[in-house]
Motif scaffolding. Structure first.
Motif, short mmCIF file in Angstrom:
data_model
loop_
_atom_site.label_atom_id
_atom_site.label_comp_id
_atom_site.label_asym_id
_atom_site.label_seq_id
_atom_site.Cartn_x
_atom_site.Cartn_y
_atom_site.Cartn_z
N ALA A 1 -8.16 2.60 -4.61
CA ALA A 1 -8.05 1.82 -5.86
C ALA A 1 -7.18 0.59 -5.69
CB ALA A 1 -7.49 2.71 -6.97
N GLY A 2 -6.58 0.43 -4.50
CA GLY A 2 -5.70 -0.72 -4.28
C GLY A 2 -4.35 -0.58 -4.93
N ALA A 3 -3.95 0.65 -5.27
CA ALA A 3 -2.66 0.89 -5.93
C ALA A 3 -1.57 1.14 -4.88
CB ALA A 3 -2.79 2.08 -6.88
N GLU A 4 -0.35 1.42 -5.36
CA GLU A 4 0.79 1.70 -4.47
C GLU A 4 0.99 3.21 -4.37
OE1 GLU A 4 4.56 -0.11 -5.21
OE2 GLU A 4 3.70 -2.11 -5.50
N LEU A 5 1.13 3.71 -3.14
CA LEU A 5 1.38 5.13 -2.90
C LEU A 5 2.85 5.30 -2.52
CD1 LEU A 5 0.07 7.97 -2.64
CD2 LEU A 5 -0.19 7.49 -0.21
N HIS A 6 3.57 6.11 -3.29
CA HIS A 6 4.99 6.35 -3.06
C HIS A 6 5.19 7.76 -2.52
CE1 HIS A 6 6.73 2.72 -5.12
NE2 HIS A 6 5.46 2.66 -5.49
N MET B 1 3.14 15.43 12.62
CA MET B 1 4.17 14.43 12.34
C MET B 1 4.67 14.61 10.92
SD MET B 1 1.64 11.09 12.15
CE MET B 1 1.19 11.30 13.87
N PRO B 2 5.89 14.14 10.64
CA PRO B 2 6.41 14.26 9.27
C PRO B 2 5.70 13.30 8.33
CG PRO B 2 7.91 12.98 10.63
CD PRO B 2 6.84 13.49 11.55
N LYS B 3 5.85 13.55 7.04
CA LYS B 3 5.30 12.64 6.04
C LYS B 3 5.94 11.26 6.20
CE LYS B 3 5.03 14.16 1.77
NZ LYS B 3 5.38 14.48 0.35
N SER B 4 5.11 10.25 6.38
CA SER B 4 5.60 8.89 6.61
C SER B 4 4.42 7.93 6.54
CB SER B 4 6.24 8.78 7.99
OG SER B 4 5.26 9.00 9.00
N PRO B 5 4.67 6.62 6.41
CA PRO B 5 3.56 5.67 6.50
C PRO B 5 2.78 5.80 7.81
CG PRO B 5 5.47 4.59 5.55
CD PRO B 5 5.92 5.97 5.99
N GLY B 6 3.49 6.12 8.90
CA GLY B 6 2.81 6.31 10.18
C GLY B 6 1.78 7.42 10.15
N ARG C 1 8.16 -0.40 3.59
CA ARG C 1 6.99 -0.84 2.86
C ARG C 1 5.91 -1.26 3.85
NH1 ARG C 1 9.79 1.22 -0.18
NH2 ARG C 1 10.48 0.62 -2.28
N LEU C 2 4.67 -0.92 3.55
CA LEU C 2 3.55 -1.30 4.40
C LEU C 2 2.48 -1.91 3.51
CD1 LEU C 2 3.22 -0.87 7.49
CD2 LEU C 2 1.69 1.02 6.98
N THR C 3 2.04 -3.12 3.81
CA THR C 3 1.01 -3.76 3.01
C THR C 3 -0.37 -3.25 3.42
OG1 THR C 3 0.66 -5.61 4.53
CG2 THR C 3 2.42 -5.84 2.88
N TYR C 4 -1.36 -3.58 2.59
CA TYR C 4 -2.74 -3.19 2.92
C TYR C 4 -3.19 -3.86 4.21
CZ TYR C 4 -3.80 -0.41 -1.20
OH TYR C 4 -3.84 0.60 -2.13
N ALA D 1 0.83 -1.21 0.00
CA ALA D 1 0.00 0.00 0.00
C ALA D 1 0.86 1.25 0.00
CB ALA D 1 -0.93 0.00 1.22
N LEU D 2 1.91 1.29 0.84
CA LEU D 2 2.72 2.48 1.04
C LEU D 2 4.20 2.16 0.87
CD1 LEU D 2 1.01 3.79 4.31
CD2 LEU D 2 0.56 4.58 1.99
N ALA D 3 4.91 3.06 0.20
CA ALA D 3 6.36 2.93 0.06
C ALA D 3 6.98 4.27 0.43
CB ALA D 3 6.73 2.56 -1.38
#
Length: 538
Positions: free
Chosen positions: A229-234, A60-65, A28-31, A21-23
């Protein structure tokens, strides 16, 4: 697609939990991981006392968290308020006070430094603090930390919100100097996402950039448009923003299929000649919004990337991400060609009206208003500002039929398309002539040797009333100076439209959203005039 933002993401997690899901950098973080982490956070917020409709600030800074935090807040039936980490503590405190946040979710040096500054601010009510990083600073004394999440169930909590409830509040600059909070519902974001997913053919194979800061409305499209959409967010690391070759390399390394940013980023990459012929083979779409794209920059990108579809989006924060679109049918043949903002998105309507709110005839300049499903309910706890900007539609059929006053000028062309002509507040009268500063900028953008330029006006004690000022950054080695630029302008513009004050920059200053910081430029010219400093004058 479901009715709530987090439900649309949860549906993708249920279908493909193992998909990325996220890079972000090496992370990397999966759905599945995204779903479980946000469910635990939602439960923790509930246990800490957050109730339906409570506001939760994100510091917080931009991050998967940070993306986990957004989803967790929504799953707790709360409203997230993304904070601008670059704002001074006094403004941060004002945003917290106006939004009446129950909780602040903080992480990283951004959270630690600002929370330290906020400790000295006089807030009527102190929000509780949730620290979502490895080790909480000793002086912070948070109500809960990241380690508290592990003990909670990873299943989603019960949801009570409806699509008409608020998803987030985005604070923008107010004309009085006080920030104003634009309220955005789940329904308005979801409506735009349904249109965008269909129009751009977004699917699970997409790899999409996330460039704007998280408190900027464009990031809403990146984040939820991708995840629904189930895509990858970078996520684009902030340290790359002013290094064009590294931004280009990021697109290559990430094999992106979509890039979305403000035009100044694309302009900077073009001026540093960062794009190779046939570059980015996986890239299918380049989108921009928030400013006028210089036509020479568009030509540069389109000539090098003939396999890419280029789309101009237009829309203020108050209308949820974007209200109109125009996909460029061919590479412009002339650098002076104007790019329209195009057609209204589904469920929206662009209205060019005169001073009596009557439709302006085609070709005539009028005020641009927006009508439709994307309109915000208004400004948070500010009915006066809401009523002045969101007006009853004179030709409407019900009391809920409203139009939003954008503050922009536009005209409807003979082709039926809408053309943006600048801000109402960038129209001046000098020497008796009505002048659009945007028109001067458009000509400047077409001149060779310029990396960036912007035009502002400052009051004058003379007969002209206003002095037109130009800030410019020339291409390295071009030698472009004020005298040569003014001479070139004089072949395309009448004398009364030529700037009389010029200021050289290596790079024009930008605000936190990556746009040219025009108030800062205006203040620079005002200060130079007041001190009689040496600037290029004509």
């Amino acid at each position: 697609m479901s009715g709530l933002l987090h439900q649309a993401v949860a549906a993708q997690a249920q279908a493909r939990p193992e998909a990325v899901a996220l890079a972000f950098k090496e992370e990397r973080l999966t759905y599945g991981e995204l779903e479980e982490a946000s469910n635990r956070l939602a439960r923790l917020l509930r246990e800490a006392g957050c109730q339906r409709g409570d506001r939760v600030a994100l510091l917080m800074p931009k991050s998967p968290g940070a993306i986990v935090a957004m989803l967790g807040v929504l799953k707790a039936d709360a409203v997230y308020v993304p904070m601008d980490p670059a704002s001074p503590a006094a403004r941060q405190a004002r945003v917290l006070e106006v939004s009446d946040c129950r909780c602040i979710l903080a992480a990283g040096l951004v959270g630690e430094n600002i929370l330290g500054s906020l400790a000295a601010a006089s807030l009527v009510q102190r929000p509780m603090i949730g620290w979502l990083d490895e080790a909480a600073p000793p002086a912070l004394n948070p109500a809960f930390t990241l380690s508290d999440l592990a003990a909670l169930p990873a299943t989603p909590p019960a949801c009570a919100n409806s699509a008409d409830d608020l998803a987030h509040i985005l604070f923008t600059s107010g004309s009085t100097g006080l920030p104003k909070g634009v309220t955005i519902t789940h329904a308005s974001v979801m409506h735009f996402l349904r249109w965008a997913r269909s129009h751009f053919d977004t699917d699970r194979s997409d790899r999409i950039s996330q460039h704007p800061p998280l408190h900027f409305d464009l990031s809403t499209f990146d984040i939820f448009g991708t995840l629904s959409a189930g895509a990858e967010l970078h996520l684009v690391p902030a340290e790359l923003n002013l290094v064009p070759p590294k931004l280009a390399q990021f697109i290559r390394d990430s094999a992106l299929s979509q890039w979305f940013s403000v035009p100044s980023v694309l302009n900077l990459m073009a001026k540093f000649d960062s794009i190779r012929q046939g570059d980015f083979p996986r890239l299918r779409r380049v989108l921009w919004c928030g400013e006028v794209m210089p036509t020479p920059t568009l030509i540069y990108w389109m000539r090098r990337l003939p396999h890419v579809r280029f789309t101009n989006l237009y829309g203020p924060t108050e209308a949820t991400i974007a209200s109109s679109y125009y996909t460029i049918p061919r590479c412009p043949a002339d650098e002076r060609e104007t790019i329209p903002i195009g057609h209204a998105c589904a469920g929206e309507e662009l209205l060019v009206l005169d001073s009596r709110l009557r439709p302006a005839p085609p070709g005539e300049i009028g005020d641009l208003y927006i009508r439709g499903v994307g309109l915000s309910p208004g400004y948070w706890r500010d009915p006066e500002k809401t009523h002045s900007a969101f007006l009853p539609y004179p030709l409407g059929t019900g009391h809920r039929d409203r139009i939003y006053r954008t503050g922009d000028l536009a005209r409807r062309g003979a082709d039926g398309l809408i053309y943006f002509l600048g801000r109402v507040d960038t129209q001046i009268k000098s020497r008796g002539y009505r002048i659009e500063l945007g028109e001067i900028e458009a000509v400047l953008h077409s001149l060779p040797g310029l990396r960036e330029s912007a035009v502002v006006a400052i009051p004058s004690d003379g007969f002209e009333g206003w002095m037109i000022c130009c800030a410019y950054a020339p291409d390295a080695g071009s030698g472009a100076g004020a005298a040569a630029l003014r001479k070139s302008l004089s072949t395309r513009l009448p004398g009364y439209m030529l700037p009389v004050r010029w200021m050289h920059y290596e790079v024009l200053p930008k605000n936190d959203n990556g746009k040219i910081d025009r108030p800062r430029l205006k203040n620079a010219f005002l200060l130079a005039e007041s001190r009689n400093e040496k600037i290029e004058a004509y």
